[in-house]
Every structure is written in C-alpha cells, then in structure tokens.
Design an enzyme around this catalytic site. Structure first.
Site, PDB file in Angstrom:
ATOM      1  N   CYS A   1     -19.482  15.664 -20.247  1.00 16.98           N
ATOM      2  CA  CYS A   1     -19.427  17.144 -20.008  1.00 16.98           C
ATOM      3  C   CYS A   1     -20.097  17.509 -18.438  1.00 16.98           C
ATOM      4  O   CYS A   1     -20.830  16.740 -17.918  1.00 16.98           O
ATOM      5  CB  CYS A   1     -20.163  17.973 -20.859  1.00 16.98           C
ATOM      6  SG  CYS A   1     -20.016  17.723 -22.493  1.00 16.98           S
TER       7      CYS A   1
ATOM      8  N   GLY B   1     -15.098  15.286 -17.779  1.00 15.71           N
ATOM      9  CA  GLY B   1     -14.742  15.597 -19.282  1.00 15.71           C
ATOM     10  C   GLY B   1     -13.438  15.990 -19.196  1.00 15.71           C
ATOM     11  O   GLY B   1     -12.796  17.109 -18.356  1.00 15.71           O
TER      12      GLY B   1
ATOM     13  N   ASN C   1     -24.487  19.681 -21.228  1.00 18.68           N
ATOM     14  CA  ASN C   1     -24.166  18.355 -20.560  1.00 18.68           C
ATOM     15  C   ASN C   1     -25.325  17.585 -21.148  1.00 18.68           C
ATOM     16  O   ASN C   1     -26.463  17.913 -20.860  1.00 18.68           O
ATOM     17  CB  ASN C   1     -23.925  18.332 -19.329  1.00 18.68           C
ATOM     18  CG  ASN C   1     -23.969  16.882 -18.629  1.00 18.68           C
ATOM     19  OD1 ASN C   1     -24.445  16.767 -17.670  1.00 18.68           O
ATOM     20  ND2 ASN C   1     -23.033  16.167 -19.130  1.00 18.68           N
ATOM     21  N   GLY C   2     -25.032  16.674 -21.853  1.00 20.30           N
ATOM     22  CA  GLY C   2     -26.217  15.588 -22.320  1.00 20.30           C
ATOM     23  C   GLY C   2     -26.140  15.483 -23.698  1.00 20.30           C
ATOM     24  O   GLY C   2     -25.366  15.639 -24.447  1.00 20.30           O
TER      25      GLY C   2
ATOM     26  N   TYR D   1     -21.484   5.194 -10.788  1.00 20.98           N
ATOM     27  CA  TYR D   1     -20.064   5.424 -11.335  1.00 20.98           C
ATOM     28  C   TYR D   1     -19.559   6.730 -11.563  1.00 20.98           C
ATOM     29  O   TYR D   1     -18.628   7.277 -11.140  1.00 20.98           O
ATOM     30  CB  TYR D   1     -19.820   4.663 -12.677  1.00 20.98           C
ATOM     31  CG  TYR D   1     -18.541   4.766 -13.419  1.00 20.98           C
ATOM     32  CD1 TYR D   1     -17.240   4.579 -12.730  1.00 20.98           C
ATOM     33  CD2 TYR D   1     -18.416   5.506 -14.728  1.00 20.98           C
ATOM     34  CE1 TYR D   1     -15.984   4.909 -13.348  1.00 20.98           C
ATOM     35  CE2 TYR D   1     -17.254   5.673 -15.262  1.00 20.98           C
ATOM     36  CZ  TYR D   1     -16.256   5.541 -14.514  1.00 20.98           C
ATOM     37  OH  TYR D   1     -14.773   5.890 -15.257  1.00 20.98           O
TER      38      TYR D   1
END
Ligand code: SF4
Length: 494
Positions: free
Chosen positions: A25, A51, A123-124, A265
């Site tokens: 996300c 996402g 997010n997470g 990445y």
C-alpha cells in the site's frame, strides 16, 4: 495493510509477474490544498508501484466525507476528477493479491462514530491486530472488513476519551507493528507513523496547505515541496491551527529502524530517503557489492528496472561496461494470476527477454536487487545462456532473504524463501549460474544513507518489533503473545 485471513497471496500462490516481495500500500493526504480530490489522483498515480489491487480516495465536502474507491489501477478506478472545491482529501493504493481481494478491503475506510465521520488509509501491518480485534469484537465491535486497518477506527470508537484527538492518541498507543496511517475528518488530517519508523511517511507543503505521502515521489507528483519525514512515533495533527505533534507512544524507546528493503527495491528511484535519492543509494549498493563480490567478466547487466542503478554502481566500481542485456516488455499486464511455480516461471519469459548482441560470447555479471524464491533468477540465467552468454555470474545487491516480513511487505513463508531452505550450492544449482554472490548485512548497512539503524529482519538481523504467533509460521489466528489491548487506553503522559 494486511488481510486478517491470510498472509498476502494464498499459501503456495503468487500474484504478479515475478517472485519479488510486494509492497502493501501507499497513502497520500492533503489539507487545505485547492483541488485536493484531483491532486490525490496524481499522488496515487506516482505511488502505483506500491499497490495495484485497488485504489481510492476520500474528500471533505459540506462538512461530510465522501469515498470513491474500487478494484484496479488508479487510472481505472478514479475516472472522475472529483469535486473541484474539495480542499481536504486522502488516498490509498493497495497491493495485488489473490483470493482475499475484495472491494470491502479497498481503502479509504469510512467510519462514523460519536466523533463524526472519519476516513482512514493505512500502509503496513499491525502485529497485534488479531488480539486487538478479538477484544474489540468481544466488546461488540462489528467489523466491515477482514483487514487489520480497521482496528484503529474501532479503538477510537470504543475509547473512553471525550475528545477526538485524545481518543485517536489512545487508540494509536495500542498499535504494534510497522505502519503509516493518514486519517481524515471534516476538520483535520492526521499522519501517524509507527514508533520504529518502519513504514515511510513524508510531509510537504503546497500553496500554504499540507501534503503527506508514503514517498517524496508522491509529493512531487502533487506539486508539493518536501518539508520533512513524519518522525517515528509521531502523530502529526494538521488542522486550522497548523501542524502540531503528539506522541502516542511517548519518547521512542529505541532508535528508529526504517525498512531497508524500501531502499533496496520498493521505493521509486526518484524518491528521497535518508537525505539522498533512492537511485544514489542503489548505486552505492552496487559499488559495495563489487567490493565484496567481484567477478571476472566482460559486461554488467541489470535486471530492469529496479536493479539498474545497482548494476550501474557495480559496473562503475569494476571498471566494466554496463549494457542492456535484458529488455522488459512494458505492455505486459500488471497481474498474471499464476497458480503454481510453473506458471510463475513462464510469466518471467513473457516480461523479459535477452539481447543476444550484448551477451553472446561474453562473460556476464547479472545484477539483481534481491533473490526471494529464485524462480526469476533461474529464468533470467537461462535467457542469457540461450542468448549465447559464455558465463553468467549472479550478484545480488542485498543479503540473503531468509525471513518473512511481518511489517507490511508481502513475502513468502520461510519455507519458500530460497536462501532459507537451500544451501548455497543447492541455490546455485537451482538458478544455474556460474557463481552467486550476495551483499553482506554489514555491506548493506555501509551503503545505506545516514548513521542510523535499519530494519534488516528479512535478512536475518532480528525483528525490531516482537512478532507473535499470528504473524509467524505457527498460524494465522494464534495468540500473538503481545500486550493485551486496552480499549480506550490512554497514551503516556507527555
Ligand atoms: S523485514 Fe525486510 S521488508 Fe520487512 S520491514 Fe524489515 S527490512 Fe523491510
């Protein structure tokens, strides 16, 4: 954002076109910015790599909050410009998955409580979400989704505090894990980052208003100027009084440990992190990789796109030419839903092909940013060999990926991680290269910007936040073994 019902894709399945971990996300938020609902589109578009399963936005209009969300890419979901007079908004993109994907779990989530409407985007991953959810359900909470993100809203609603911000602070205090939230009410925007700073969140300004995003690339796309990172453990409240900081967890107990894999990445190369561009960091990773893992070769080839800066750094340090020995088909759709390992292998051939003119009769150093299951690496080595490469030396610009992430990145279970389940000779045999070399943990730390610490848990350096059974190998719904939730718990005294 994690789904309660599974660890990313179903066990044994993978979504997408390779075997890399997937971000879970990206979020944006704007407060008192003209055209906020429209700018969310631009911000999310820049964060699309975080996402691709669903996208959504929420905005304030006439004292209420409206949500517009759906399954698909930002360009597929947000097909209307949104109201031009909206000045407060948040947005969210969610990662691609299979099985547990549903519109119910798309965000932002809109909740209505005694404090009024509240939209949130996350997010997470909350490592104690199952325990919190069990306690809340026992107290009568009815969840709309199966995701952990919703827990925060119920903690707010079930808290004993009379004031909204105090309730939010008390709710945040109970969360454990790696997470970043943006929370929107008709009168405020709140940006919240976990005490270890594992998941990223930055704040900027545009035209006197405030803008937050998961990455600076999101700020750039919204025409905002970067101000600073939201600090680990910070609850940044943006309202008519300006920006104020609250600290739900009190002083951060240990040094922050932001996610190193963001720099390896996930993040966009043009994002800034740790005071320099991610691109620059990746070049440094490549240079460090050559120091530790030199190879007798004629040319350096990077795996497009995220590995190209590391390949550039490797080539610079080695004094070798960098060339484009692999090309990417940019028109392959975002989601192959591939049910097994064979399908995953085939998908690589659809997406990448070798340039014979670059690699024929040459000894090639193939640089990739990471190696997770090894299926992509094996396929790429095969492509280069069939194109006539005399030798292929695989070099990985990060340490062996041996442990699953529990802080919001979708990886395999331990048994699917090649470096965890195979010896080095077995791994070399699987990928079919002439040699295989990884960056060391020390080398990774050396190449990362700044002097602070980092989360390197997936590289075997230990989890900075306790990981319970619910997030471990033992099961999805076990006792997490973390502090029992206290609905309505108060934050520590400031
Ligand atoms: S375990 Fe790895 S992917 Fe997860 S937060 Fe830590 S460094 Fe990032």
């Amino acid at each position: 954002m994690r789904d309660e019902l599974g660890f990313g894709p179903k066990r044994g399945e993978a979504s997408g076109d390779d075997d890399r971990p997937r971000e879970e996300c990206g979020v944006v938020g704007l407060f008192e910015v003209p055209d906020a609902a429209q700018l969310v589109y631009r911000g999310l578009f820049a964060l699309q790599h975080r996402g691709q399963e669903s996208a959504g936005r929420a905005w304030v209009q006439d004292g209420d909050i409206t949500v517009d969300k759906g399954m698909g890419l930002v360009s597929e979901v947000l097909t209307t410009p949104g109201p031009p007079d909206a000045r407060r908004a948040i947005g969210h993109v969610r990662y691609s998955t299979t099985g547990t994907s549903s519109l119910d779990n798309a965000q932002p989530l809109l909740m209505r409580s005694r404090f009024g409407p509240m939209a949130l985007a996350h997010n997470g991953n909350l490592t104690n979400h199952a325990a919190l959810r069990r306690t809340l359900e026992a107290r009568g909470a009815i969840f709309q989704t199966s995701s952990d993100s919703e827990v925060l809203a119920h903690l707010v609603a079930h808290g004993v505090a009379q004031r909204w911000l105090t309730a939010l602070e008390g709710a945040a205090h109970q969360l454990l894990g790696g997470f970043a939230y943006v929370v929107l009410t008709p009168s405020s925007l709140v940006a919240l980052r976990d005490p270890h700073g594992i998941r990223p969140l930055v704040v900027g300004t545009r035209g006197g208003g405030v803008v937050v995003a998961s990455e600076t690339a999101g700020l750039d796309a919204m025409g905002a100027t970067y101000l600073r990172d939201v600090e680990p453990g910070e609850m940044l409240v943006i309202d008519h009084e300006g920006m104020t900081t609250r600290r739900p967890w009190g002083p951060v107990p240990a040094g922050p440990t932001p996610c190193a894999f963001e720099l390896v990445y996930f993040s966009r190369s043009d994002s800034m992190s740790g005071g320099q561009s991610v691109h620059r960091t990746r070049r440094a990773l490549g240079r460090q990789l050559w120091k530790e893992q030199p190879a007798d070769a004629d040319v350096v080839v990077g795996v497009p796109d995220s590995s190209l800066p590391a390949a550039m750094g490797y080539a610079e340090a080695a004094g070798l030419p960098l060339d484009f020995g692999l090309v990417k088909n940019r028109y392959v759709g975002r989601t192959f839903i591939v049910p097994n390992q064979d399908g995953r292998t085939d998908s690589v051939a659809l997406k990448l092909s070798a340039v014979e003119d670059v690699v024929r009769d040459r000894r090639v150093v193939l640089v990739d940013d990471s190696l997770v299951r090894g299926t992509t690496a094996a396929r790429l080595v095969g492509l280069l060999r069939r194109a006539g490469a005399q030798a292929v030396h695989m070099r990985i610009a990060s340490p062996p990926y041996t442990h699953p992430c529990h802080y919001g990145i979708d990886t395999s279970r331990s048994r699917e991680l090649a470096a965890a389940s195979l010896s080095r000779p077995e791994l070399l045999e699987r990928i079919g290269a002439d040699s295989l070399g990884y960056l060391s943990q020390e080398g990774l730390r050396e190449a990362l910007p700044g002097r602070g610490d980092w989360c390197l848990a997936c590289f075997g350096a230990g989890y900075p936040v306790p990981v319970g059974e619910e997030d471990g190998e033992g099961g999805e719904h076990g006792d997490d073994g973390v502090a029992a939730p206290v609905a309505g718990g108060a934050p520590p005294a400031q």
